[in-house]
Design a protein around this motif. Structure first.
Motif, PDB file in Angstrom:
ATOM      1  N   LEU A  41       0.633  -1.316  -0.021  1.00 50.07           N
ATOM      2  CA  LEU A  41      -0.029   0.012   0.015  1.00 50.07           C
ATOM      3  C   LEU A  41       0.876   1.306   0.029  1.00 50.07           C
ATOM      4  CD1 LEU A  41      -2.518  -1.313   2.538  1.00 50.07           C
ATOM      5  CD2 LEU A  41      -2.775  -1.118   0.096  1.00 50.07           C
ATOM      6  N   PHE A  42       0.639   2.146  -0.897  1.00 51.39           N
ATOM      7  CA  PHE A  42       1.431   3.379  -0.870  1.00 51.39           C
ATOM      8  C   PHE A  42       1.429   4.390  -0.089  1.00 51.39           C
ATOM      9  CE2 PHE A  42      -2.451   4.355  -3.281  1.00 51.39           C
ATOM     10  CZ  PHE A  42      -2.729   5.733  -2.797  1.00 51.39           C
ATOM     11  N   TRP A  43       0.469   4.464   0.642  1.00 48.43           N
ATOM     12  CA  TRP A  43       0.057   5.479   1.574  1.00 48.43           C
ATOM     13  C   TRP A  43       0.243   5.029   3.252  1.00 48.43           C
ATOM     14  CZ3 TRP A  43      -3.743   3.894   5.185  1.00 48.43           C
ATOM     15  CH2 TRP A  43      -4.639   3.140   4.885  1.00 48.43           C
ATOM     16  N   THR A  44       0.543   4.060   3.564  1.00 48.08           N
ATOM     17  CA  THR A  44       0.612   3.656   4.921  1.00 48.08           C
ATOM     18  C   THR A  44       1.713   4.236   5.585  1.00 48.08           C
ATOM     19  OG1 THR A  44       1.600   1.539   4.475  1.00 48.08           O
ATOM     20  CG2 THR A  44      -0.724   1.613   4.811  1.00 48.08           C
ATOM     21  N   GLU A  45       2.841   4.200   5.102  1.00 50.13           N
ATOM     22  CA  GLU A  45       4.016   5.001   5.665  1.00 50.13           C
ATOM     23  C   GLU A  45       3.790   6.284   6.152  1.00 50.13           C
ATOM     24  OE1 GLU A  45       7.601   7.186   6.041  1.00 50.13           O
ATOM     25  OE2 GLU A  45       6.576   7.196   4.326  1.00 50.13           O
ATOM     26  N   GLU A  46       3.215   7.064   5.115  1.00 48.91           N
ATOM     27  CA  GLU A  46       2.883   8.423   5.382  1.00 48.91           C
ATOM     28  C   GLU A  46       1.749   8.548   6.486  1.00 48.91           C
ATOM     29  OE1 GLU A  46       0.560  11.481   2.640  1.00 48.91           O
ATOM     30  OE2 GLU A  46       2.726  11.236   2.040  1.00 48.91           O
ATOM     31  N   PHE A  47       0.953   7.889   6.367  1.00 53.61           N
ATOM     32  CA  PHE A  47      -0.375   7.850   7.447  1.00 53.61           C
ATOM     33  C   PHE A  47       0.530   7.688   8.803  1.00 53.61           C
ATOM     34  CE2 PHE A  47      -3.598   5.887   9.842  1.00 53.61           C
ATOM     35  CZ  PHE A  47      -4.443   6.999  10.035  1.00 53.61           C
ATOM     36  N   ALA A  48       1.195   6.493   8.984  1.00 56.11           N
ATOM     37  CA  ALA A  48       1.739   6.053  10.112  1.00 56.11           C
ATOM     38  C   ALA A  48       2.670   7.351  10.910  1.00 56.11           C
ATOM     39  CB  ALA A  48       2.636   4.979   9.937  1.00 56.11           C
ATOM     40  N   HIS A 115      -3.102  24.856   1.388  1.00 52.56           N
ATOM     41  CA  HIS A 115      -3.076  24.315  -0.058  1.00 52.56           C
ATOM     42  C   HIS A 115      -2.216  23.344  -0.696  1.00 52.56           C
ATOM     43  CE1 HIS A 115      -6.316  27.313  -0.417  1.00 52.56           C
ATOM     44  NE2 HIS A 115      -5.388  28.340  -0.060  1.00 52.56           N
ATOM     45  N   GLN A 116      -0.995  23.136   0.112  1.00 52.92           N
ATOM     46  CA  GLN A 116      -0.220  22.156  -0.327  1.00 52.92           C
ATOM     47  C   GLN A 116      -0.632  20.632   0.006  1.00 52.92           C
ATOM     48  OE1 GLN A 116       3.504  22.608   2.219  1.00 52.92           O
ATOM     49  NE2 GLN A 116       4.394  21.102   1.111  1.00 52.92           N
ATOM     50  N   LEU A 117      -0.615  19.847  -0.577  1.00 49.25           N
ATOM     51  CA  LEU A 117      -0.855  18.398  -0.650  1.00 49.25           C
ATOM     52  C   LEU A 117       0.197  17.275  -0.170  1.00 49.25           C
ATOM     53  CD1 LEU A 117      -3.404  18.191  -3.651  1.00 49.25           C
ATOM     54  CD2 LEU A 117      -3.732  18.707  -1.441  1.00 49.25           C
ATOM     55  N   SER A 118      -0.082  16.428   0.641  1.00 51.81           N
ATOM     56  CA  SER A 118       0.899  15.361   1.077  1.00 51.81           C
ATOM     57  C   SER A 118       1.251  14.516  -0.080  1.00 51.81           C
ATOM     58  CB  SER A 118       0.116  14.447   2.140  1.00 51.81           C
ATOM     59  OG  SER A 118      -0.652  13.601   1.865  1.00 51.81           O
ATOM     60  N   PRO A 119       2.459  14.210  -0.257  1.00 51.03           N
ATOM     61  CA  PRO A 119       2.781  13.321  -1.552  1.00 51.03           C
ATOM     62  C   PRO A 119       1.872  12.043  -1.771  1.00 51.03           C
ATOM     63  CG  PRO A 119       4.635  13.784  -0.079  1.00 51.03           C
ATOM     64  CD  PRO A 119       3.468  14.345   0.823  1.00 51.03           C
ATOM     65  N   ALA A 120       1.807  11.147  -0.681  1.00 51.70           N
ATOM     66  CA  ALA A 120       1.144   9.885  -1.203  1.00 51.70           C
ATOM     67  C   ALA A 120      -0.410   9.954  -0.871  1.00 51.70           C
ATOM     68  CB  ALA A 120       1.463   8.766  -0.107  1.00 51.70           C
ATOM     69  N   PRO A 124      -4.511  17.930   2.367  1.00 47.08           N
ATOM     70  CA  PRO A 124      -3.972  19.014   2.803  1.00 47.08           C
ATOM     71  C   PRO A 124      -2.767  19.048   4.147  1.00 47.08           C
ATOM     72  CG  PRO A 124      -6.187  19.411   2.528  1.00 47.08           C
ATOM     73  CD  PRO A 124      -6.079  18.062   2.606  1.00 47.08           C
ATOM     74  N   MET A 125      -1.417  19.500   3.697  1.00 52.17           N
ATOM     75  CA  MET A 125      -0.622  19.398   4.594  1.00 52.17           C
ATOM     76  C   MET A 125      -1.018  20.048   6.000  1.00 52.17           C
ATOM     77  SD  MET A 125       1.712  17.125   3.793  1.00 52.17           S
ATOM     78  CE  MET A 125       2.993  17.481   4.993  1.00 52.17           C
ATOM     79  N   SER A 126      -2.100  20.949   6.158  1.00 49.79           N
ATOM     80  CA  SER A 126      -2.360  21.638   7.338  1.00 49.79           C
ATOM     81  C   SER A 126      -2.698  20.474   8.280  1.00 49.79           C
ATOM     82  CB  SER A 126      -3.356  22.729   7.039  1.00 49.79           C
ATOM     83  OG  SER A 126      -4.570  22.129   6.077  1.00 49.79           O
ATOM     84  N   TRP A 127      -3.398  19.547   7.582  1.00 51.33           N
ATOM     85  CA  TRP A 127      -3.725  18.342   8.763  1.00 51.33           C
ATOM     86  C   TRP A 127      -2.899  17.748   9.583  1.00 51.33           C
ATOM     87  CZ3 TRP A 127      -8.061  15.088   5.692  1.00 51.33           C
ATOM     88  CH2 TRP A 127      -8.914  16.108   5.423  1.00 51.33           C
ATOM     89  N   PRO A 128      -1.977  17.425   8.985  1.00 49.59           N
ATOM     90  CA  PRO A 128      -0.560  16.775   9.908  1.00 49.59           C
ATOM     91  C   PRO A 128       0.078  18.035  10.626  1.00 49.59           C
ATOM     92  CG  PRO A 128      -0.371  16.185   7.540  1.00 49.59           C
ATOM     93  CD  PRO A 128      -1.545  16.981   7.551  1.00 49.59           C
ATOM     94  N   TYR A 129       0.214  19.124   9.891  1.00 54.13           N
ATOM     95  CA  TYR A 129       0.796  20.259  10.617  1.00 54.13           C
ATOM     96  C   TYR A 129       0.004  20.908  11.821  1.00 54.13           C
ATOM     97  CZ  TYR A 129       4.714  20.591   7.206  1.00 54.13           C
ATOM     98  OH  TYR A 129       5.639  20.452   6.465  1.00 54.13           O
ATOM     99  N   MET A 130      -1.427  20.583  11.683  1.00 49.51           N
ATOM    100  CA  MET A 130      -2.361  21.071  12.866  1.00 49.51           C
ATOM    101  C   MET A 130      -1.858  20.611  14.263  1.00 49.51           C
ATOM    102  SD  MET A 130      -5.115  22.758  13.379  1.00 49.51           S
ATOM    103  CE  MET A 130      -5.849  22.902  11.663  1.00 49.51           C
TER     104      MET A 130
END
Length: 163
Positions: A41-48, A115-120, A124-130
Motif C-alpha cells: 500500500l502506497f499511503w501507509t508509511e505516510e499515514f503512520a 493548499h499544499q498536498l501530502s505526497p502519498a 492538505p498538509m495543514s492536517w498533519p501540521y495542525m
C-alpha cells in the motif's frame, strides 16, 4: 481552570489511544499486504508518520499534566523552599510563553500549508501540521492552570502570614 485542564487532558488521552490504535492496525495491514500478498500500500508509511507526530505532540501535553517530563532539578534543590516555589513559577511562566509562541507559529504554518498536498495521501498538509498548534494549546492549558494554582497558593500563603 483545573476542570478545563482535566477535560482537555481526558480528550487528549482518548485521542492518543484512538490514533495509536489506528496506526497499529494500518502498519500491521501494510506488513500483511507487502510481505504476504505482495501488494504494498502506497499511503501507509505516510499515514503512520502523521499519526506518530499527532500522538507525540498530544502525549507531550498528557506528560506535562502528569509532571512526567524530564527535568534537571539539582540547581533548584539548592534553594530554600520559598525561593524554589517562586523559581518554579517563573519557569512555568517562561514555558507558557514559549508554548504561546509555538501555538502562534504552528497556527501560521497551518495557514501557509493549507493548499499544499501530502505526497502519498494527497491530503492538505495543514492536517498533519495542525498537531503543532493543538499540541501546544493542550500544553498551554495545563501550564496556565499550574500558574493559576501556584499564584492562588502563594496568595493564600502570604495572606496567612501575620503582618
Amino acid at each position: 481552570m483545573e476542570r478545563i485542564s482535566r477535560i482537555v487532558n481526558r480528550i487528549a488521552e482518548t485521542a492518543i489511544v484512538i490514533i495509536v490504535s489506528i496506526m497499529a492496525v494500518v502498519v500491521f495491514a501494510e506488513v500483511i499486504f507487502r510481505y504476504v500478498l505482495h501488494l504494498p500500500l502506497f499511503w501507509t508509511e505516510e499515514f503512520a508518520r502523521y499519526c506518530l507526530v499527532w500522538s507525540s505532540l498530544l502525549g507531550a501535553g498528557v506528560a506535562l499534566k502528569r509532571g512526567e517530563h524530564i527535568a534537571v532539578t539539582f540547581l533548584a534543590e539548592m534553594f530554600p523552599e520559598g525561593i524554589r516555589k517562586e523559581a518554579s513559577l517563573l519557569v512555568h511562566i517562561f514555558i507558557a510563553s514559549f508554548l504561546g509562541m509555538l501555538f502562534w507559529g504552528g497556527f501560521c504554518l497551518v495557514i501557509i500549508t493549507r493548499h499544499q498536498l501530502s505526497p502519498a495521501m494527497r491530503i492538505p498538509m495543514s492536517w498533519p501540521y495542525m498537531a503543532v498548534p493543538i499540541g501546544s494549546l493542550v500544553m498551554l492549558v495545563h501550564e496556565i492552570t499550574f500558574i493559576c494554582l501556584r499564584l492562588k497558593e502563594m496568595t493564600a500563603r502570604s495572606s496567612r502570614k501575620p503582618a
